[in-house]
Design an enzyme around this catalytic site. Structure first.
Site: not given
Length: 198
Positions: A23, A46, A48, A72, A119, A132, A168
């Site tokens: 499979r 959390q 994300n 993370k 990161h 993540y 950023d």
């Protein structure tokens, strides 16, 4: 799962231990016990998802200061990314060193990012999706970032940068914020008192 520690202590590449048959395959992607056995924090506060339309897009370099420093677990579920982390632990022998790991939907590889690391990543294919799991809640007042092109970091991106948020692009250079980063990322050692540790 197959855990491989990188040159940055506490940062691990995690490959799947596939059980294959006609499979396809089945594999465990997360296990609290296996994380603990390898000295990793198994907390997920959390989860994300980031979707990126254009290859060359860059997200990062993000971090949160203590007491809301994040772990993370990053995985690419569609397309591919070059994932980059920078050690921001002032006491670490690899302070400001970085590693880059290619994460793709095909290699099913994940990167575990410890607390007190920056990161970010560059998208290698159009329509790439990244997931993540994060070990701390998003806390805007502890948020920080580094410039993706800071010469002090020496990060190499494989493609011309096509898309990036204004936020950023606006992070300060390390030379301007290093004293604050070192101060806020430092781990306080327990103080020794006459009667022992207090």
């Amino acid at each position: 799962m197959i855990f491989t520690e990188t040159k940055l202590e506490g940062a691990f590449i995690i490959d799947l231990d596939r059980k294959e048959d006609n499979r396809g395959f089945f594999a465990r992607a997360f296990c609290q016990h296996e994380f603990e056995d390898n000295g990793l924090k198994p907390v997920i506060a959390q989860a994300n998802i980031a979707f990126n339309r254009r290859k060359g897009s860059v997200r990062g370099m993000h971090f949160q200061f203590p007491p809301a420093a994040e772990t993370k677990l990053v995985r690419c579920t569609r397309g591919g990314i070059l994932d980059v982390i920078v050690d921001l632990r002032p006491e670490s022998p690899t302070y400001l060193d970085h590693i880059s790991v290619e994460l793709t939907a095909d290699n099913h590889r994940a990167l575990y990012v410890p607390e007190r690391f920056a990161h970010g990543y560059q998208v290698l294919e159009d329509d790439t999706e990244t997931s993540y799991q994060v070990g701390e809640f998003y806390t805007p007042e502890t948020e920080g970032g580094l410039r993706y092109d800071d010469p002090r970091l020496g990060l190499t991106w494989p493609l011309p940068v096509t898309e990036m948020s204004e936020k950023d692009r606006a992070w300060a250079l390390l030379d301007e914020i290093e004293a604050e980063v070192v101060r806020r990322m430092a781990v306080e050692e327990p103080r020794q008192a006459a009667g022992g540790i207090r």
